[in-house]
Motif scaffolding. Structure first.
Motif, mmCIF file in Angstrom:
data_model
loop_
_atom_site.group_PDB
_atom_site.id
_atom_site.type_symbol
_atom_site.label_atom_id
_atom_site.label_comp_id
_atom_site.label_asym_id
_atom_site.label_seq_id
_atom_site.Cartn_x
_atom_site.Cartn_y
_atom_site.Cartn_z
ATOM 1 N N GLN A 144 30.984 -53.511 -43.228
ATOM 2 C CA GLN A 144 30.573 -54.920 -43.283
ATOM 3 C C GLN A 144 29.140 -55.100 -42.803
ATOM 4 O O GLN A 144 28.318 -55.741 -43.465
ATOM 5 N N LEU A 145 28.832 -54.518 -41.633
ATOM 6 C CA LEU A 145 27.497 -54.717 -41.056
ATOM 7 C C LEU A 145 26.444 -53.845 -41.723
ATOM 8 O O LEU A 145 25.271 -54.213 -41.770
ATOM 9 N N PHE A 146 26.860 -52.699 -42.249
ATOM 10 C CA PHE A 146 25.908 -51.855 -42.973
ATOM 11 C C PHE A 146 25.453 -52.574 -44.244
ATOM 12 O O PHE A 146 24.258 -52.657 -44.535
ATOM 13 N N GLY A 147 26.420 -53.150 -44.976
ATOM 14 C CA GLY A 147 26.075 -53.907 -46.180
ATOM 15 C C GLY A 147 25.226 -55.124 -45.850
ATOM 16 O O GLY A 147 24.251 -55.425 -46.550
ATOM 17 N N ALA A 148 25.588 -55.825 -44.770
ATOM 18 C CA ALA A 148 24.818 -57.016 -44.364
ATOM 19 C C ALA A 148 23.430 -56.636 -43.872
ATOM 20 O O ALA A 148 22.446 -57.343 -44.109
ATOM 21 N N SER B 122 19.839 -57.789 -45.350
ATOM 22 C CA SER B 122 18.758 -58.325 -44.526
ATOM 23 C C SER B 122 17.434 -57.642 -44.865
ATOM 24 O O SER B 122 16.390 -58.299 -44.976
ATOM 25 N N LEU B 123 17.487 -56.314 -45.065
ATOM 26 C CA LEU B 123 16.271 -55.586 -45.455
ATOM 27 C C LEU B 123 15.785 -56.042 -46.828
ATOM 28 O O LEU B 123 14.583 -56.178 -47.064
ATOM 29 N N GLN C 50 15.235 -50.019 -55.599
ATOM 30 C CA GLN C 50 15.159 -48.585 -55.880
ATOM 31 C C GLN C 50 15.610 -47.765 -54.663
ATOM 32 O O GLN C 50 16.325 -46.774 -54.801
ATOM 33 N N ARG C 51 15.202 -48.193 -53.479
ATOM 34 C CA ARG C 51 15.591 -47.489 -52.263
ATOM 35 C C ARG C 51 17.110 -47.599 -52.043
ATOM 36 O O ARG C 51 17.751 -46.666 -51.586
ATOM 37 N N TYR C 52 17.657 -48.751 -52.407
ATOM 38 C CA TYR C 52 19.089 -48.984 -52.275
ATOM 39 C C TYR C 52 19.881 -48.044 -53.185
ATOM 40 O O TYR C 52 20.854 -47.412 -52.761
ATOM 41 N N GLY D 264 22.242 -57.102 -39.280
ATOM 42 C CA GLY D 264 23.339 -57.538 -40.137
ATOM 43 C C GLY D 264 24.080 -58.721 -39.546
ATOM 44 O O GLY D 264 24.445 -59.674 -40.257
ATOM 45 N N ILE D 265 24.271 -58.695 -38.227
ATOM 46 C CA ILE D 265 24.988 -59.773 -37.547
ATOM 47 C C ILE D 265 24.203 -61.079 -37.591
ATOM 48 O O ILE D 265 24.794 -62.165 -37.666
ATOM 49 N N GLU D 266 22.872 -61.003 -37.584
ATOM 50 C CA GLU D 266 22.029 -62.203 -37.589
ATOM 51 C C GLU D 266 22.370 -63.126 -38.760
ATOM 52 O O GLU D 266 22.315 -64.352 -38.648
ATOM 53 N N LEU D 267 22.713 -62.537 -39.896
ATOM 54 C CA LEU D 267 23.074 -63.321 -41.075
ATOM 55 C C LEU D 267 24.231 -64.263 -40.736
ATOM 56 O O LEU D 267 24.216 -65.451 -41.093
ATOM 57 N N TYR D 268 25.222 -63.733 -40.017
ATOM 58 C CA TYR D 268 26.419 -64.522 -39.690
ATOM 59 C C TYR D 268 26.186 -65.470 -38.510
ATOM 60 O O TYR D 268 26.786 -66.543 -38.463
#
Length: 607
Positions: free
Chosen positions: A537-541, A545-546, A556-558, A590-594
């Motif tokens: 969850q947080l890796f995706g978020a 964020s990046l 491309q990096r993704y 990632g948590i900042e989004l939530y």
């Protein structure tokens, strides 16, 4: 859902036309002959181990491609027609053939260990196999945690009447529990999502009562299963149960510490969200709790999934509450995927056009959703049950994210298609986030409150509730190593775990029997079936964020990151992409989004 809406079934002809087809029979024959070749190679290792290993890996990759494809196909056809005995028998047939492949894998590990000193020479002489370095070192590491061949076979045999039987007993009891009116236990659990506050509370009380009635049996299951795990872990040289799970997840203790620490730092904000929801429910008479939401008290446990919408019926103009046609869902997902990258949008368009998706709800088809990947021709298939609700759009985006992940690995050996659970949810969570954040930006008022609540509800379960499960399982292993545990002991450990994670976000109406509900605790295959979800969850978020900071250049990096998920540790993979997951900062991004969503939710709930 509109009666005229077309809901597709998938087309599997490019994989196999049927289990009776010539190409399917040829694949079975190739599977068996390929294993014969591997067995002959294992009997004749020879003096030139590097040359032998080169031949073995090439032969092994062919067998692995066939094996995984046959297994995926067998389940895919069964899952859309579970009453078909031919399909069920075919699964048993493929599983039986696969036992031979498992023995080959064990024999190879033994040969690899005996010739480990020749690996540097192997990589020097055969540089095309350099990407195998991590996988082969992982195989060698596993030999340190393997009993003798005879002991491992005995453990497997005994597990069928040991841990696996305790697991099945728990499953059988749960699946047969009913209340006085005949409602099943799962039916009572599903009432947690009902808009009827009285029903949520009464079903919660019945659920806990049924669990208490069977607490001795549940405690025996969990006590003996974890006792078996402690015994086997000791014999396999695992110092702690968490070490085995970290190894499976290709994750270091340092990273886990950073992940858990970042979640713990965010707990005050999550508790504010729970209390804001409790206050909203109390204000609008949407709870029967006498204390929840009053004088700063948190949610009642049975209100965690309570819907907060006050509007009845669907608004045809509303993206969130309207009934979507499948074509509308298709166009929306392609549009959202394309907004991230043209490549990802083109992938989704191709999946829809080539009938890779089985979305029709029908008798005999399994519920839920999944993505299945086929190594032989590098295609995927997605199963969903589409009803026209917005949640179905999220599910479809999620599963297509898995399929896109697999597409990024095209051209790689089949050995790299098996990535750890920690990384398996990366692309799906990222894809889901793209859709959810677009919806958040397009909604306002009551609808925005709903979409924010749905996202926070889902995420709080993956972070806060998962944290309580992590605390609980860790304490169970610590206590079980010292002696047997009773139902009362398990309840006390769960109550403590919920207090440490939820804190005052919950009122006094809690669920100390959650240890008896979650089937993951009763799995013999993998302990700590919890923190990998928080990781995903947080890796995706964090990646999202990046992306918001870097813009379109991030795509491309993704894609490159996804392509390497099968042959690196989590830390090495992330270092190559320029970020450090051993530090809290990445996880906090990632948590900042939530946390931003929590602030917005609180403001909207107040007004």
């Amino acid at each position: 859902m509109k009666q005229t809406d077309f809901i597709p079934r998938w087309n599997l002809d490019s994989i196999f036309s049927s289990i009776g087809s010539k190409e399917y029979e040829n694949a079975i024959a190739s599977y068996k002959s390929g294993m014969e070749e591997l067995e002959q190679l294992l009997k004749n290792v020879g003096a030139d181990f590097p040359a032998w290993l080169s031949d073995y890996l090439e032969a092994h990759d062919k067998v692995l491609s066939i094996s995984s494809t046959l297994g995926a196909y067998a389940y895919a056809i069964y899952s859309t027609d579970t009453t078909n005995t031919d399909y069920l028998n075919n699964i048993s047939k493929i599983d039986e053939i696969a036992l031979r492949f498992e023995q080959i894998e064990l024999s190879f590990r033994k040969v690899l260990l005996e010739n480990a000193k020749s690996l540097d020479d192997f990589y020097a002489r055969f540089p095309k196999f350099s990407d195998y370095r991590y996988l082969l070192s992982e195989e060698l590491e596993q030999t340190k945690h393997q009993m003798s061949f005879a002991e491992e076979n005995l453990a497997s045999d005994l597990q069928r009447t040991g841990g696996n039987s305790w697991d099945r007993l728990h499953e059988q009891i749960i699946s047969n529990l009913k209340d006085e009116n005949g409602k099943t236990f799962n039916g009572l659990r599903n009432d947690a999502y009902s808009p009827d506050a009285e029903l949520r509370k009464s079903s919660f009380d019945k659920e806990k009562a049924l669990l208490k009635q069977n607490e001795i049996a549940f405690a025996a299951c969990l006590n003996n299963l974890k006792g078996e795990t402690c015994t086997l872990n000791k014999r396999r040289n695992w110092k702690d149960a968490i070490d085995r799970s970290l190894s499976s997840g290709r994750l270091s203790k340092e990273t886990l510490k950073a992940l858990i620490g970042a979640i713990e730092d965010s707990l005050p904000s999550w508790r504010e969200y729970f209390k804001a929801k409790a206050k909203f429910l109390a204000k609008h008479s949407m709870t029967v709790s006498k204390t929840a939401g009053k004088n700063g008290a948190g949610l009642a446990f049975y209100d965690l999934f309570a819907p907060i919408s006050q509007n009845e019926g669907a608004d045809e103009k509303s993206l969130l509450s309207k009934e979507w046609t499948f074509d509308e869902a298709k166009d929306y997902i392609i549009e959202r995927y394309s907004s991230f990258s043209a490549e990802m949008g083109a992938f989704a368009k191709n999946a829809f056009e080539k009938n890779w998706i089985d979305a029709e709800v029908r008798a005999g088809k399994v519920g839920g959703a999944y993505d299945e990947d086929f190594a032989l021709n590098h295609e995927s298939r997605i199963l969903t049950n589409f009803t026209g609700a917005f949640s179905d759009i999220i599910t479809l985006a999620h599963e297509l994210g898995h399929a896109y992940h697999f597409s990024c690995m095209k051209g790689k050996p089949a050995a790299f298609f098996s990535y750890p659970m920690t990384l398996a949810e990366t692309a799906s969570t990222f894809a889901e986030t793209i859709v959810k954040q677009d919806m958040v930006s397009k909604c306002s008022g009551d609808e925005k409150l709903q979409i924010l609540e749905l996202d926070l509800q889902d995420t709080s379960q993956v972070l806060v509730d998962i944290l309580s499960r992590f605390y609980f399982e860790r304490s169970v292993f610590e206590k079980r190593a010292q002696g047997e545990l009773s139902a009362e002991d398990f309840c006390a450990l769960m109550a403590d775990a919920q207090e440490r994670s939820y804190g005052d976000g919950l009122n006094e109406e809690r669920h100390e029997y959650m240890w008896a509900v979650k089937s993951h605790y009763y799995s013999t295959g993998l302990d700590f079936y919890n923190f990998p979800y928080a990781f995903g969850q947080l890796f995706g978020a964090g990646l999202y964020s990046l992306y918001k900071k870097e813009g379109s250049s991030f795509a491309q990096r993704y894609a490159q990151l996804l392509s390497h998920t099968g042959n690196m540790s989590c830390e090495e993979l992330c270092r190559e992409c320029g970020f450090d997951i051993t530090k809290k900062d990445f996880w906090k991004s990632g948590i900042e989004l939530y946390l931003g969503e929590i602030k917005e939710f609180k403001a909207l709930a107040e007004n």
